[in-house]
Design an enzyme around this catalytic site. Structure first.
Site, short mmCIF file in Angstrom:
data_model
loop_
_atom_site.label_atom_id
_atom_site.label_comp_id
_atom_site.label_asym_id
_atom_site.label_seq_id
_atom_site.Cartn_x
_atom_site.Cartn_y
_atom_site.Cartn_z
N LEU A 77 0.82 -1.21 0.00
CA LEU A 77 0.00 0.00 0.00
C LEU A 77 0.86 1.27 0.00
O LEU A 77 2.04 1.23 0.41
CB LEU A 77 -0.86 0.02 1.26
CG LEU A 77 -1.98 -1.02 1.37
CD1 LEU A 77 -2.57 -1.01 2.78
CD2 LEU A 77 -3.07 -0.76 0.32
N SER A 78 0.27 2.36 -0.42
CA SER A 78 0.92 3.65 -0.27
C SER A 78 1.20 3.86 1.23
O SER A 78 0.33 3.60 2.06
CB SER A 78 -0.01 4.75 -0.80
OG SER A 78 0.55 6.02 -0.56
N GLY A 97 5.97 1.72 3.26
CA GLY A 97 7.42 1.78 3.47
C GLY A 97 8.23 1.24 2.31
O GLY A 97 9.42 0.94 2.47
N ASN A 108 1.57 0.49 -16.52
CA ASN A 108 2.67 0.97 -15.67
C ASN A 108 3.54 -0.20 -15.21
O ASN A 108 4.76 -0.20 -15.37
CB ASN A 108 2.04 1.69 -14.46
CG ASN A 108 3.04 2.34 -13.54
OD1 ASN A 108 4.09 2.79 -13.97
ND2 ASN A 108 2.73 2.39 -12.24
N SER A 149 1.85 -1.66 -7.27
CA SER A 149 1.54 -2.85 -8.07
C SER A 149 0.43 -3.66 -7.42
O SER A 149 0.66 -4.77 -6.95
CB SER A 149 2.80 -3.70 -8.32
OG SER A 149 3.65 -3.79 -7.20
N1 LIG Z 1 -5.22 6.78 -6.86
C1 LIG Z 1 -4.00 6.51 -6.35
N2 LIG Z 1 -3.75 5.31 -5.80
C2 LIG Z 1 -2.54 5.03 -5.29
N3 LIG Z 1 -1.49 5.90 -5.31
C3 LIG Z 1 -1.68 7.11 -5.85
C4 LIG Z 1 -2.94 7.46 -6.40
N4 LIG Z 1 -2.83 8.72 -6.88
C5 LIG Z 1 -1.59 9.15 -6.65
N5 LIG Z 1 -0.88 8.18 -6.04
C6 LIG Z 1 0.57 8.31 -5.76
O1 LIG Z 1 1.21 7.49 -6.74
C7 LIG Z 1 2.12 6.60 -6.13
C8 LIG Z 1 1.92 5.17 -6.67
O2 LIG Z 1 2.42 5.02 -7.94
P1 LIG Z 1 2.68 3.56 -8.50
O3 LIG Z 1 3.21 3.73 -9.86
O4 LIG Z 1 3.51 2.82 -7.52
O5 LIG Z 1 1.21 2.94 -8.53
S1 LIG Z 1 0.68 1.63 -9.25
O6 LIG Z 1 1.67 0.56 -8.99
O7 LIG Z 1 0.54 1.89 -10.68
O8 LIG Z 1 -0.63 1.33 -8.63
C9 LIG Z 1 1.84 6.59 -4.66
O9 LIG Z 1 3.13 6.57 -4.06
P2 LIG Z 1 3.50 5.70 -2.77
O10 LIG Z 1 2.85 6.43 -1.63
O11 LIG Z 1 5.01 5.79 -2.73
O12 LIG Z 1 3.03 4.29 -2.93
C10 LIG Z 1 1.06 7.87 -4.40
O13 LIG Z 1 1.94 8.88 -3.96
N1 LIG Z 2 10.21 0.70 8.85
C1 LIG Z 2 9.60 1.86 9.13
N2 LIG Z 2 9.32 2.18 10.40
C2 LIG Z 2 8.69 3.35 10.68
N3 LIG Z 2 8.30 4.26 9.75
C3 LIG Z 2 8.55 3.96 8.47
C4 LIG Z 2 9.21 2.76 8.08
N4 LIG Z 2 9.31 2.73 6.75
C5 LIG Z 2 8.75 3.88 6.31
N5 LIG Z 2 8.29 4.63 7.34
C6 LIG Z 2 7.64 5.93 7.23
O1 LIG Z 2 6.41 5.74 6.57
C7 LIG Z 2 6.15 6.77 5.64
C8 LIG Z 2 5.91 6.17 4.26
O2 LIG Z 2 7.09 5.53 3.82
P1 LIG Z 2 7.41 5.37 2.28
O3 LIG Z 2 8.69 4.63 2.20
O4 LIG Z 2 7.32 6.68 1.59
O5 LIG Z 2 6.21 4.42 1.82
P2 LIG Z 2 5.70 4.06 0.35
O6 LIG Z 2 6.87 4.21 -0.58
O7 LIG Z 2 5.22 2.65 0.46
O8 LIG Z 2 4.58 5.02 0.07
C9 LIG Z 2 7.36 7.71 5.70
O9 LIG Z 2 7.04 8.79 6.54
C10 LIG Z 2 8.44 6.87 6.33
O10 LIG Z 2 9.35 7.62 7.08
#
Ligand SMILES: Nc1ncnc2c1ncn2[C@@H]1O[C@H](COP(=O)(O)OS(=O)(=O)O)[C@@H](OP(=O)(O)O)[C@H]1O
Ligand SMILES: Nc1ncnc2c1ncn2[C@@H]1O[C@H](COP(=O)(O)OP(=O)(O)O)[C@@H](O)[C@H]1O
Length: 208
Positions: free
Chosen positions: A38-39, A42, A87, A111
């Site tokens: 999930l977003s 980490g 993607n 993904s």
């Molecule tokens: N609708 C929606 N759903 C999920 N995420 C969203 C969306 N819109 C924007 N974002 C931002 O885009 C990042 C995810 O991009 P990805 O290329 O990893 O997504 S995917 O694999 O195609 O689903 C994701 O980054 P991460 O937080 O690092 O996962 C978000 O910052």
């Molecule tokens: N192992 C961990 N323990 C505590 N906080 C974490 C850890 N990994 C990531 N975080 C925190 O969680 C938030 C999201 O991390 P990030 O790496 O950007 O996630 P993603 O790429 O899946 O969106 C950031 O603020 C980061 O500092």
């Protein structure tokens, strides 16, 4: 001569230096560490910690981060299901090239759909696709909300946000699953250590 997709009359060009020779040069084996979750679970943090740890061991890696690739290669794609599929397909193809180059390619993307990740796995041979599942509860990711996107999604200002109103399908057979222990998330460096241990055990950190 053959037809592939929409390309007709195309030929495969063999190159003089092969994957084995590149791997020997680098003293490692090319592979893809595919981090899914999930977003806010980490993924990027683990990718960075892993990249740093491998670098300190003298191993060449490269990070393909979903967010970053959407600034260039994938900037024509949005978040509807077919765009996410395209993607992942593109990143899978690029990751395959990096792996063939002999690098440890670290791909970190949500993904969310199992069939898309499995299609990437099918592109790679010899167990060189290593799926790492960041199995963090939605509540933890949402509480972190590093980019404020969950708040916007809950308010209905982002539609189709993964985990809120778009599905995330967890892996059924991943190589590595990272999760909380006793209600605590392991540190990024502990998680990276687990992945490095796997790579070492499977012989990716040396050439044959
Ligand atoms: N609708 C929606 N759903 C999920 N995420 C969203 C969306 N819109 C924007 N974002 C931002 O885009 C990042 C995810 O991009 P990805 O290329 O990893 O997504 S995917 O694999 O195609 O689903 C994701 O980054 P991460 O937080 O690092 O996962 C978000 O910052
Ligand atoms: N192992 C961990 N323990 C505590 N906080 C974490 C850890 N990994 C990531 N975080 C925190 O969680 C938030 C999201 O991390 P990030 O790496 O950007 O996630 P993603 O790429 O899946 O969106 C950031 O603020 C980061 O500092």
């Amino acid at each position: 001569m053959s037809t592939v997709g929409n390309s007709t009359n195309i030929f495969w060009q063999e190159c003089p230096v092969g994957k084995n020779e590149r791997q020997k040069l680098l003293n490692q084996k090319g592979c893809v560490v595919w981090i899914t979750g999930l977003s806010g679970s980490g993924k990027s943090t683990l990718a960075c910690s892993l990249g740093r740890e491998l670098h300190s061991k003298g191993k060449l890696s490269y990070i393909l981060d979903g967010d970053n690739l959407r600034h260039g290669l994938n900037k024509d794609l949005g978040f509807k299901a077919e765009d996410r599929t395209e993607n992942i397909r593109r990143v899978g193809e690029v990751a395959k090239l990096f792996s063939d180059a002999g690098l440890i390619c670290i791909a970190s993307l949500i993904s969310p759909y199992r069939k898309d990740r499995d299609a990437c796995r099918a592109m790679l041979t010899d167990s060189t696709f290593i799926e790492v599942f960041m199995n963090m509860p939605l509540e933890v990711c949402e509480k972190r909300d590093a980019k404020g996107l969950y708040k916007l999604a809950r308010a209905g200002k982002i539609k189709g946000f993964t985990g809120i109103d778009d599905p995330y399908e967890p892996p059924l057979h991943c190589e590595i699953e990272l999760r909380e222990k006793d209600g605590e998330c392991p540190t990024p460096s502990a998680m990276a250590g687990e992945v490095v241990y796997y790579l070492e055990e499977k012989g990716f950190l040396k050439a044959d």
